[in-house]
Design a protein around this motif. Structure first.
Motif, PDB file in Angstrom:
ATOM      1  N   PHE A 343      44.920  14.756  15.876  1.00  0.00           N
ATOM      2  CA  PHE A 343      43.931  15.555  16.584  1.00  0.00           C
ATOM      3  C   PHE A 343      44.562  16.087  17.867  1.00  0.00           C
ATOM      4  O   PHE A 343      45.586  15.580  18.342  1.00  0.00           O
ATOM      5  CB  PHE A 343      42.655  14.763  16.877  1.00  0.00           C
ATOM      6  N   ILE A 344      43.939  17.129  18.430  1.00  0.00           N
ATOM      7  CA  ILE A 344      44.400  17.741  19.674  1.00  0.00           C
ATOM      8  C   ILE A 344      43.305  17.569  20.708  1.00  0.00           C
ATOM      9  O   ILE A 344      42.153  17.946  20.473  1.00  0.00           O
ATOM     10  CB  ILE A 344      44.747  19.225  19.482  1.00  0.00           C
ATOM     11  N   LYS A 345      43.677  17.019  21.875  1.00  0.00           N
ATOM     12  CA  LYS A 345      42.705  16.776  22.941  1.00  0.00           C
ATOM     13  C   LYS A 345      42.993  17.701  24.116  1.00  0.00           C
ATOM     14  O   LYS A 345      44.145  17.822  24.555  1.00  0.00           O
ATOM     15  CB  LYS A 345      42.760  15.318  23.379  1.00  0.00           C
ATOM     16  N   ASP A 346      41.945  18.359  24.612  1.00  0.00           N
ATOM     17  CA  ASP A 346      42.047  19.208  25.794  1.00  0.00           C
ATOM     18  C   ASP A 346      42.029  18.302  27.019  1.00  0.00           C
ATOM     19  O   ASP A 346      41.040  17.609  27.279  1.00  0.00           O
ATOM     20  CB  ASP A 346      40.875  20.197  25.829  1.00  0.00           C
ATOM     21  N   LEU A 347      43.105  18.286  27.795  1.00  0.00           N
ATOM     22  CA  LEU A 347      43.194  17.388  28.936  1.00  0.00           C
ATOM     23  C   LEU A 347      42.255  17.798  30.062  1.00  0.00           C
ATOM     24  O   LEU A 347      41.891  16.960  30.904  1.00  0.00           O
ATOM     25  CB  LEU A 347      44.640  17.334  29.440  1.00  0.00           C
ATOM     26  N   ALA A 348      41.838  19.067  30.088  1.00  0.00           N
ATOM     27  CA  ALA A 348      40.925  19.510  31.144  1.00  0.00           C
ATOM     28  C   ALA A 348      39.531  18.932  30.951  1.00  0.00           C
ATOM     29  O   ALA A 348      38.827  18.624  31.919  1.00  0.00           O
ATOM     30  CB  ALA A 348      40.869  21.034  31.187  1.00  0.00           C
ATOM     31  N   THR A 349      39.110  18.787  29.697  1.00  0.00           N
ATOM     32  CA  THR A 349      37.765  18.277  29.401  1.00  0.00           C
ATOM     33  C   THR A 349      37.790  16.884  28.800  1.00  0.00           C
ATOM     34  O   THR A 349      36.734  16.261  28.632  1.00  0.00           O
ATOM     35  CB  THR A 349      37.045  19.220  28.424  1.00  0.00           C
ATOM     36  N   ASN A 350      39.003  16.399  28.448  1.00  0.00           N
ATOM     37  CA  ASN A 350      39.176  15.086  27.813  1.00  0.00           C
ATOM     38  C   ASN A 350      38.377  14.976  26.512  1.00  0.00           C
ATOM     39  O   ASN A 350      37.825  13.929  26.179  1.00  0.00           O
ATOM     40  CB  ASN A 350      38.776  13.959  28.760  1.00  0.00           C
ATOM     41  N   THR A 351      38.304  16.082  25.773  1.00  0.00           N
ATOM     42  CA  THR A 351      37.585  16.114  24.500  1.00  0.00           C
ATOM     43  C   THR A 351      38.497  16.686  23.415  1.00  0.00           C
ATOM     44  O   THR A 351      39.426  17.441  23.699  1.00  0.00           O
ATOM     45  CB  THR A 351      36.310  16.967  24.580  1.00  0.00           C
ATOM     46  N   ILE A 352      38.184  16.334  22.164  1.00  0.00           N
ATOM     47  CA  ILE A 352      38.929  16.872  21.031  1.00  0.00           C
ATOM     48  C   ILE A 352      38.515  18.321  20.809  1.00  0.00           C
ATOM     49  O   ILE A 352      37.319  18.647  20.796  1.00  0.00           O
ATOM     50  CB  ILE A 352      38.670  16.038  19.766  1.00  0.00           C
ATOM     51  N   VAL A 353      39.476  19.198  20.647  1.00  0.00           N
ATOM     52  CA  VAL A 353      39.210  20.615  20.441  1.00  0.00           C
ATOM     53  C   VAL A 353      38.525  20.812  19.094  1.00  0.00           C
ATOM     54  O   VAL A 353      38.950  20.230  18.077  1.00  0.00           O
ATOM     55  CB  VAL A 353      40.513  21.429  20.509  1.00  0.00           C
ATOM     56  N   ASP A 354      37.458  21.616  19.063  1.00  0.00           N
ATOM     57  CA  ASP A 354      36.706  21.861  17.833  1.00  0.00           C
ATOM     58  C   ASP A 354      37.618  22.435  16.757  1.00  0.00           C
ATOM     59  O   ASP A 354      38.294  23.446  16.964  1.00  0.00           O
ATOM     60  CB  ASP A 354      35.552  22.834  18.120  1.00  0.00           C
ATOM     61  N   GLY A 355      37.633  21.801  15.606  1.00  0.00           N
ATOM     62  CA  GLY A 355      38.447  22.273  14.487  1.00  0.00           C
ATOM     63  C   GLY A 355      39.878  21.795  14.507  1.00  0.00           C
ATOM     64  O   GLY A 355      40.610  22.020  13.545  1.00  0.00           O
ATOM     65  N   ALA A 356      40.309  21.121  15.594  1.00  0.00           N
ATOM     66  CA  ALA A 356      41.703  20.680  15.698  1.00  0.00           C
ATOM     67  C   ALA A 356      41.796  19.191  15.407  1.00  0.00           C
ATOM     68  O   ALA A 356      42.151  18.384  16.264  1.00  0.00           O
ATOM     69  CB  ALA A 356      42.252  21.006  17.084  1.00  0.00           C
ATOM     70  N   GLN A 357      41.456  18.836  14.170  1.00  0.00           N
ATOM     71  CA  GLN A 357      41.430  17.423  13.815  1.00  0.00           C
ATOM     72  C   GLN A 357      41.586  17.259  12.311  1.00  0.00           C
ATOM     73  O   GLN A 357      40.965  17.965  11.530  1.00  0.00           O
ATOM     74  CB  GLN A 357      40.110  16.795  14.271  1.00  0.00           C
ATOM     75  N   VAL A 358      42.443  16.347  11.903  1.00  0.00           N
ATOM     76  CA  VAL A 358      42.639  16.004  10.497  1.00  0.00           C
ATOM     77  C   VAL A 358      42.462  14.501  10.365  1.00  0.00           C
ATOM     78  O   VAL A 358      43.165  13.719  11.004  1.00  0.00           O
ATOM     79  CB  VAL A 358      44.044  16.428  10.003  1.00  0.00           C
ATOM     80  N   TRP A 359      41.484  14.097   9.534  1.00  0.00           N
ATOM     81  CA  TRP A 359      41.200  12.674   9.347  1.00  0.00           C
ATOM     82  C   TRP A 359      42.144  12.074   8.307  1.00  0.00           C
ATOM     83  O   TRP A 359      42.724  12.792   7.500  1.00  0.00           O
ATOM     84  CB  TRP A 359      39.757  12.482   8.881  1.00  0.00           C
ATOM     85  N   PRO A 360      42.287  10.730   8.310  1.00  0.00           N
ATOM     86  CA  PRO A 360      43.038  10.089   7.222  1.00  0.00           C
ATOM     87  C   PRO A 360      42.438  10.462   5.863  1.00  0.00           C
ATOM     88  O   PRO A 360      41.248  10.712   5.745  1.00  0.00           O
ATOM     89  CB  PRO A 360      42.870   8.590   7.511  1.00  0.00           C
ATOM     90  N   ASN A 361      43.278  10.508   4.871  1.00  0.00           N
ATOM     91  CA  ASN A 361      42.884  10.823   3.504  1.00  0.00           C
ATOM     92  C   ASN A 361      42.708  12.318   3.261  1.00  0.00           C
ATOM     93  O   ASN A 361      42.350  12.731   2.172  1.00  0.00           O
ATOM     94  CB  ASN A 361      41.588  10.099   3.107  1.00  0.00           C
TER      95      ASN A 361
END
Length: 429
Positions: A343-361
């Motif tokens: 996943f990609i986290k925005d350091l300015a907001t400390n949140t995961i960027v919408d759509g920038a995440q791949v789960w296991p499996n």
């Protein structure tokens, strides 16, 4: 010349002869899979639920053929579902030859009437839980060669007993049979009309472009109270990449939720479009979803889109945020792609960027390098977090670059710079 002293006679040695120590034989090399890790093999099978709503099967773990812990999840798989039951596979209901030790390896999961009512027509995922693990990480494998998913059938309602009529008998009118009934308008005039009738239902045209695994795709439409009004269940679709369609009738003012499901749990990579009317009219799109588009794809079992049947206008499609840049995430997977997530986290907001995440499996049968495009705010600072669920790292790598290929933002080499559970790459756009 001086006399020469006689040479002394040799003295016999009194020490025991030195015997060389035996050399231990060199052990034969042990064949390990790539990455140098021994793995147990989970075996098992799941039966169709009985009329008493018992889920039965067997499970064991090689090479020791030990009894396994069995987990049942509902509402999703092991990543996003709810743990429904936990049992040990040591029941005498099964002595599977596959386990090779002649010991009882059966399991029985009994559902209550309340659970049957709550989870009817919901997939339940049955996992064997490995006893060999890395630290606190536990490996869970779907039984029946990865197809350990069952459906709880709807309970059959009892046939209601016939109800005796309670209506009072009709009493004949005391009015003389010869007198006509009074009329409130002249017989020669037409009856008054209350105006044109207002339609309360409207047709919605559903078009689905299937992915490579059509049998995993199901859907249902729920109204605002959560009741299922339309559905297509497992096994309805069989042709890969085919375009299927169906027309349903819904209330033209009510709100609905379209629930798209993937039974395997790795998401849906096709397309879904809902149209107002009976045909695929691009000017009357109610909702749209592209499972392979940046930011729009979903990982896991369920994607929900809320819409109103009588309103056209795209709902659920992905819109590129203004002021963003396209970043390509290229992942070179190893022999165990299902263990890789990021996943990609925005350091300015400390949140995961919408759509920038791949789960296991999510990665299943991919070989080589797989690329995804994500959209990040321009001029921002970010963390790319790479995980391996097994805990032995990635025998591959990751490259982050701008979509035009002009700039490489960062590289992770899992071979020259190995990690166990997690590694982090900081970069900026």
């Amino acid at each position: 010349p001086a006399p020469v002293a006689p040479t002394p006679a040799p003295v016999a040695s009194t020490s025991a002869p030195v015997v060389p120590e035996p050399v231990a034989p060199t052990p034969s090399p042990v064949s390990l899979p790539t990455g140098g890790r021994p793995r147990s093999v989970i075996k098992g099978d799941v039966n169709v639920p009985s009329s008493t709503y018992e889920i039965t099967g067997w499970a064991c773990e090689n090479p020791d053929n030990r009894a396994l812990l069995v987990h049942a999840y509902v509402g999703g798989n092991k990543y996003d579902g709810t743990l429904l039951a936990e049992v040990i596979a040591d029941n005498a209901a099964a002595f599977p030859a596959e386990c090779g030790d002649g010991k009882p390896r059966g399991f029985v999961i009994t559902l209550s009437e309340a659970e049957v009512q709550q989870y009817q027509d919901e997939p339940i995922y049955i996992y064997g839980v490995a006893s060999i693990q890395t630290g606190s990480l536990v490996r869970k494998t779907l039984l029946n060669n990865g197809n350990g998913q069952i459906m709880i059938p709807k309970p059959v309602p009892p046939t209601p007993a016939p109800v005796a009529p309670t209506q009072a008998p009709v009493v004949a009118s005391a009015e003389p049979s010869g007198s006509p009934s009074p009329s409130y308008k002249p017989s020669g005039l037409p009856s008054l009309s209350q105006g044109p009738s207002i339609a309360t239902t409207i047709n919605v045209f559903i078009e689905i472009e299937l992915d490579a695994y059509p049998g995993e795709t199901t859907w249902r439409i729920k109204d605002s109270s959560g009741q299922i009004v339309e559905s297509v269940e497992n096994g309805a679709y069989t042709n890969s990449a085919a375009i299927v369609s169906e027309t349903v009738s819904l209330s033209n003012t009510a709100g609905y939720t379209f629930v798209l499901r993937d039974s395997y749990g790795d998401g849906f990579k096709g397309k879904l479009t809902l149209y107002l009317g009976d045909i695929a009219d691009p000017t009357k799109i109610i909702a749209f979803f592209d499972g392979d588009a940046p930011g729009d794809h979903f990982r896991g079992t369920t994607k929900e889109i809320t819409f109103v049947a009588g309103e056209s206008g795209i709902v659920g499609g992905f819109v590129i945020p203004p002021g963003s840049v396209a970043v390509v995430v290229s992942v070179t997977v190893d022999e165990y792609p299902t263990e890789t997530s990021w996943f990609i986290k925005d350091l300015a907001t400390n949140t995961i960027v919408d759509g920038a995440q791949v789960w296991p499996n999510f990665y299943q049968f991919e070989v080589g390098t797989v690329s995804d495009t994500v959209y990040l705010p321009s001029g921002g600072s970010f963390e790319f977090v790479l995980n391996d669920t097994y805990g032995d790292g990635l025998d591959g790598g990751v490259t982050l670059s701008l979509e035009n290929g002009s700039d490489v933002l960062g590289v992770i080499d899992g071979i020259t710079d190995p990690f166990s559970l997690e590694t982090v790459l900081n970069f900026s756009t």
